[in-house]
Design a protein around this motif. Structure first.
Motif, PDB file in Angstrom:
ATOM      1  N   GLY A 135      12.571  -4.219  -1.278  1.00 45.85           N
ATOM      2  CA  GLY A 135      14.298  -4.271  -1.273  1.00 45.85           C
ATOM      3  C   GLY A 135      14.993  -5.197  -0.278  1.00 45.85           C
ATOM      4  N   ILE A 136      14.344  -5.254   0.738  1.00 42.46           N
ATOM      5  CA  ILE A 136      15.007  -6.331   1.751  1.00 42.46           C
ATOM      6  C   ILE A 136      14.020  -7.576   2.254  1.00 42.46           C
ATOM      7  CG2 ILE A 136      16.384  -4.472   2.861  1.00 42.46           C
ATOM      8  CD1 ILE A 136      14.223  -4.372   5.152  1.00 42.46           C
ATOM      9  N   GLY A 137      13.368  -7.749   1.040  1.00 43.74           N
ATOM     10  CA  GLY A 137      12.692  -9.101   1.136  1.00 43.74           C
ATOM     11  C   GLY A 137      11.565  -9.169   2.066  1.00 43.74           C
ATOM     12  N   LEU A 138      10.852  -7.889   2.571  1.00 44.89           N
ATOM     13  CA  LEU A 138       9.935  -7.883   3.360  1.00 44.89           C
ATOM     14  C   LEU A 138       8.652  -7.200   2.784  1.00 44.89           C
ATOM     15  CD1 LEU A 138      11.672  -6.643   6.748  1.00 44.89           C
ATOM     16  CD2 LEU A 138      10.817  -9.083   5.975  1.00 44.89           C
ATOM     17  N   VAL A 139       7.424  -7.108   3.576  1.00 42.55           N
ATOM     18  CA  VAL A 139       6.386  -6.425   3.104  1.00 42.55           C
ATOM     19  C   VAL A 139       6.138  -5.188   3.803  1.00 42.55           C
ATOM     20  CG1 VAL A 139       5.006  -8.370   2.303  1.00 42.55           C
ATOM     21  CG2 VAL A 139       5.029  -7.790   4.687  1.00 42.55           C
ATOM     22  N   PRO A 140       5.525  -3.951   3.400  1.00 39.83           N
ATOM     23  CA  PRO A 140       5.141  -3.006   4.215  1.00 39.83           C
ATOM     24  C   PRO A 140       4.485  -3.443   5.545  1.00 39.83           C
ATOM     25  CG  PRO A 140       4.643  -2.454   1.792  1.00 39.83           C
ATOM     26  CD  PRO A 140       4.949  -3.932   2.058  1.00 39.83           C
ATOM     27  N   ASP A 141       5.088  -2.520   6.568  1.00 37.46           N
ATOM     28  CA  ASP A 141       4.138  -2.842   8.014  1.00 37.46           C
ATOM     29  C   ASP A 141       3.794  -1.366   8.549  1.00 37.46           C
ATOM     30  OD1 ASP A 141       6.713  -2.091   9.176  1.00 37.46           O
ATOM     31  OD2 ASP A 141       7.244  -3.926   9.365  1.00 37.46           O
ATOM     32  N   GLY A 142       3.298  -1.566   9.977  1.00 40.95           N
ATOM     33  CA  GLY A 142       3.079  -0.207  10.279  1.00 40.95           C
ATOM     34  C   GLY A 142       1.739  -0.114   9.610  1.00 40.95           C
ATOM     35  N   GLY A 143       0.763  -0.807   8.990  1.00 40.63           N
ATOM     36  CA  GLY A 143      -0.335  -0.318   8.423  1.00 40.63           C
ATOM     37  C   GLY A 143       0.022   0.301   6.871  1.00 40.63           C
ATOM     38  N   GLY A 144       1.265  -0.015   6.486  1.00 42.60           N
ATOM     39  CA  GLY A 144       1.719   0.503   5.280  1.00 42.60           C
ATOM     40  C   GLY A 144       0.773   0.135   4.148  1.00 42.60           C
ATOM     41  N   HIS A 145       0.107  -1.254   4.022  1.00 45.25           N
ATOM     42  CA  HIS A 145      -0.760  -1.342   3.082  1.00 45.25           C
ATOM     43  C   HIS A 145      -1.897  -0.735   3.026  1.00 45.25           C
ATOM     44  CE1 HIS A 145       1.849  -5.071   3.305  1.00 45.25           C
ATOM     45  NE2 HIS A 145       1.509  -5.474   2.033  1.00 45.25           N
ATOM     46  N   PHE A 146      -2.512  -0.621   4.360  1.00 36.41           N
ATOM     47  CA  PHE A 146      -3.774   0.023   4.441  1.00 36.41           C
ATOM     48  C   PHE A 146      -3.756   1.546   4.173  1.00 36.41           C
ATOM     49  CE2 PHE A 146      -6.719   2.683   7.226  1.00 36.41           C
ATOM     50  CZ  PHE A 146      -7.673   2.084   7.006  1.00 36.41           C
ATOM     51  N   PHE A 147      -2.670   2.223   4.737  1.00 41.85           N
ATOM     52  CA  PHE A 147      -2.457   3.562   4.598  1.00 41.85           C
ATOM     53  C   PHE A 147      -2.044   4.181   3.037  1.00 41.85           C
ATOM     54  CE2 PHE A 147      -0.841   3.537   9.027  1.00 41.85           C
ATOM     55  CZ  PHE A 147      -2.174   4.067   9.369  1.00 41.85           C
ATOM     56  N   LEU A 148      -1.306   3.244   2.261  1.00 40.90           N
ATOM     57  CA  LEU A 148      -1.016   3.532   0.969  1.00 40.90           C
ATOM     58  C   LEU A 148      -2.257   3.223   0.099  1.00 40.90           C
ATOM     59  CD1 LEU A 148       1.373   4.303  -0.640  1.00 40.90           C
ATOM     60  CD2 LEU A 148       2.035   1.759  -0.925  1.00 40.90           C
ATOM     61  N   LYS A 149      -3.068   2.334   0.323  1.00 33.41           N
ATOM     62  CA  LYS A 149      -4.285   1.869  -0.433  1.00 33.41           C
ATOM     63  C   LYS A 149      -5.398   3.063  -0.256  1.00 33.41           C
ATOM     64  CE  LYS A 149      -7.099  -1.058   1.299  1.00 33.41           C
ATOM     65  NZ  LYS A 149      -8.562  -0.491   1.586  1.00 33.41           N
ATOM     66  N   GLU A 150      -5.425   3.775   0.916  1.00 34.80           N
ATOM     67  CA  GLU A 150      -6.308   4.918   1.184  1.00 34.80           C
ATOM     68  C   GLU A 150      -6.009   5.953   0.417  1.00 34.80           C
ATOM     69  OE1 GLU A 150      -7.261   6.020   5.328  1.00 34.80           O
ATOM     70  OE2 GLU A 150      -9.309   4.403   4.879  1.00 34.80           O
ATOM     71  N   ARG A 151      -4.627   6.176   0.289  1.00 33.74           N
ATOM     72  CA  ARG A 151      -4.171   7.358  -0.403  1.00 33.74           C
ATOM     73  C   ARG A 151      -4.414   7.213  -1.881  1.00 33.74           C
ATOM     74  NH1 ARG A 151      -2.286  12.382   1.275  1.00 33.74           N
ATOM     75  NH2 ARG A 151      -2.510  12.699   3.421  1.00 33.74           N
ATOM     76  N   VAL A 152      -3.947   6.044  -2.535  1.00 30.93           N
ATOM     77  CA  VAL A 152      -3.904   5.963  -3.830  1.00 30.93           C
ATOM     78  C   VAL A 152      -4.700   5.011  -4.617  1.00 30.93           C
ATOM     79  CG1 VAL A 152      -1.499   7.063  -3.924  1.00 30.93           C
ATOM     80  CG2 VAL A 152      -1.888   4.606  -3.862  1.00 30.93           C
ATOM     81  N   GLY A 153      -5.400   4.219  -3.761  1.00 30.00           N
ATOM     82  CA  GLY A 153      -6.106   3.026  -4.521  1.00 30.00           C
ATOM     83  C   GLY A 153      -5.248   1.599  -4.339  1.00 30.00           C
ATOM     84  N   ILE A 154      -5.806   0.540  -4.779  1.00 28.22           N
ATOM     85  CA  ILE A 154      -5.213  -0.671  -4.757  1.00 28.22           C
ATOM     86  C   ILE A 154      -4.112  -0.878  -5.813  1.00 28.22           C
ATOM     87  CG2 ILE A 154      -5.250  -3.009  -4.851  1.00 28.22           C
ATOM     88  CD1 ILE A 154      -7.953  -3.138  -3.075  1.00 28.22           C
ATOM     89  N   PRO A 155      -4.488  -0.724  -7.173  1.00 28.56           N
ATOM     90  CA  PRO A 155      -3.695  -0.854  -8.190  1.00 28.56           C
ATOM     91  C   PRO A 155      -2.484  -0.094  -8.042  1.00 28.56           C
ATOM     92  CG  PRO A 155      -6.060  -0.880  -8.988  1.00 28.56           C
ATOM     93  CD  PRO A 155      -5.817  -0.274  -7.571  1.00 28.56           C
ATOM     94  N   LYS A 156      -2.594   1.376  -7.832  1.00 27.53           N
ATOM     95  CA  LYS A 156      -1.399   2.038  -7.655  1.00 27.53           C
ATOM     96  C   LYS A 156      -0.444   1.682  -6.411  1.00 27.53           C
ATOM     97  CE  LYS A 156       1.237   5.552  -9.131  1.00 27.53           C
ATOM     98  NZ  LYS A 156       1.918   5.313 -10.462  1.00 27.53           N
ATOM     99  N   ALA A 157      -1.261   1.213  -5.407  1.00 29.38           N
ATOM    100  CA  ALA A 157      -0.607   0.971  -3.992  1.00 29.38           C
ATOM    101  C   ALA A 157       0.436  -0.243  -4.556  1.00 29.38           C
ATOM    102  CB  ALA A 157      -1.610   0.385  -2.874  1.00 29.38           C
ATOM    103  N   LYS A 158      -0.117  -1.216  -5.142  1.00 37.25           N
ATOM    104  CA  LYS A 158       0.756  -2.273  -5.750  1.00 37.25           C
ATOM    105  C   LYS A 158       1.974  -1.968  -6.530  1.00 37.25           C
ATOM    106  CE  LYS A 158      -2.801  -4.799  -7.442  1.00 37.25           C
ATOM    107  NZ  LYS A 158      -3.454  -6.048  -8.006  1.00 37.25           N
ATOM    108  N   GLN A 159       1.816  -1.097  -7.430  1.00 40.92           N
ATOM    109  CA  GLN A 159       2.980  -0.619  -8.108  1.00 40.92           C
ATOM    110  C   GLN A 159       4.041  -0.075  -7.199  1.00 40.92           C
ATOM    111  OE1 GLN A 159       1.759   1.758 -11.430  1.00 40.92           O
ATOM    112  NE2 GLN A 159       0.003   0.637 -11.731  1.00 40.92           N
ATOM    113  N   ILE A 160       3.497   0.861  -6.381  1.00 41.47           N
ATOM    114  CA  ILE A 160       4.314   1.484  -5.325  1.00 41.47           C
ATOM    115  C   ILE A 160       5.197   0.647  -4.641  1.00 41.47           C
ATOM    116  CG2 ILE A 160       4.638   3.184  -3.753  1.00 41.47           C
ATOM    117  CD1 ILE A 160       2.296   4.808  -4.917  1.00 41.47           C
ATOM    118  N   MET A 161       4.423  -0.317  -4.127  1.00 44.45           N
ATOM    119  CA  MET A 161       5.066  -1.473  -2.902  1.00 44.45           C
ATOM    120  C   MET A 161       6.181  -2.365  -3.675  1.00 44.45           C
ATOM    121  SD  MET A 161       2.024  -2.239  -0.299  1.00 44.45           S
ATOM    122  CE  MET A 161       0.802  -2.588  -1.535  1.00 44.45           C
ATOM    123  N   TRP A 162       5.522  -2.509  -5.284  1.00 38.68           N
ATOM    124  CA  TRP A 162       6.622  -3.928  -5.766  1.00 38.68           C
ATOM    125  C   TRP A 162       7.533  -3.146  -6.135  1.00 38.68           C
ATOM    126  CZ3 TRP A 162       1.968  -6.231  -8.807  1.00 38.68           C
ATOM    127  CH2 TRP A 162       1.104  -6.969  -7.978  1.00 38.68           C
TER     128      TRP A 162
END
Length: 259
Positions: A135-162
């Motif tokens: 929403g502010i033109g950035l990507v998750p940080d603080g390990g957000g990609h890693f932690f989200l993927k660990e929780r829900v898997g890559i396909p769902k993580a992409k949906q949540i981030m996008w």
């Protein structure tokens, strides 16, 4: 000791409270630096076996301090900030303690990354959880990609981030983002009760299992943190990011151009 954090220790439990309630516990460079220092220091404290995380005031954390990003008199140093958030994520993931996040109100952006880095997440029914960096033109940080993927898997993580979708406690539990849902106002009581149950277990064996499960993932986390830092630094200079934070402050929908 800290300007933006409150730390309490009682027996084998420590409590970390984000303490900028007047700014919805948004993370400025001081808080980022202090969080990195705290997590790195408590790694050495073998007397603590459970660490509880919460936010003072009305929310857990609104994420990165967007207003600080717009401050032209004291420019926000993105490279320094990314160094801090990378240290936070790596130290949090490798802590020799069991970590419990108690979420009330909002946990957004970097605040949500911090929550997702914990072993156990307890959210109140009407809490608001969002990985809303896009929403502010950035990507998750603080390990957000890693932690989200660990929780829900890559396909769902992409949906949540996008999408930047906003979840309440029940919705978050339904997709695996949190472990327990508490009634509004009872999140902290639920978290402390959970901590006591852990201490009644063979806690050392639980911590050992955590270390074994995490050991093989540390190099991947380090790689993702490096990529997040480089990407965030680049996007910080983008047209879309400038539009995103301006729109956020002006409380309007951003007009992104993909630039």
């Amino acid at each position: 000791m800290y300007k933006t954090l409150l730390v309490e220790k009682s027996g084998r439990i420590a409590t970390l409270s984000l303490n900028r309630p007047e700014a919805m516990n948004s993370m400025n460079e001081v808080m980022m630096m202090e969080l990195a220092e705290f997590f790195e220091s408590i790694k050495q404290d073998t007397s603590i076996q459970v660490l509880l995380l919460k936010g003072e005031g009305r929310v857990f954390s609104a994420g990165g301090d967007v207003k600080a990003m717009l401050d032209t008199e004291n420019p926000f140093n993105i490279e320094e900030a990314m160094e801090y958030v990378s240290r936070i994520a790596l130290a949090l993931y490798t802590l020799p303690q069991l970590t419990i996040a108690s979420v009330h109100g909002a946990a957004a952006g970097l605040g949500f990354s911090l929550v997702l880095g914990c072993d156990i997440i307890i959210a109140e029914e009407n809490s608001k959880l969002a990985m809303n960096f896009s929403g502010i033109g950035l990507v998750p940080d603080g390990g957000g990609h890693f932690f989200l993927k660990e929780r829900v898997g890559i396909p769902k993580a992409k949906q949540i981030m996008w999408s930047g979708q906003l979840f309440n406690g029940k919705e978050a539990k339904a997709v695996g983002l949190v472990d327990e849902v508490a009634s509004d106002g009872l999140g902290w009581a639920t978290a402390t009760s959970y901590a006591q149950k852990l201490l009644e277990s063979a806690t050392a064996s639980l911590i050992a299992s955590k270390e074994i499960l995490h050991a093989g993932q540390i190099k991947e986390l380090e790689m993702i943190l490096q990529k997040e830092a480089v990407t965030q630094s680049t996007l910080r200079k983008s047209v879309d990011h400038k539009e995103g934070i301006t729109a956020f402050v002006e409380k309007r929908k951003p007009a992104f151009k993909g630039e």
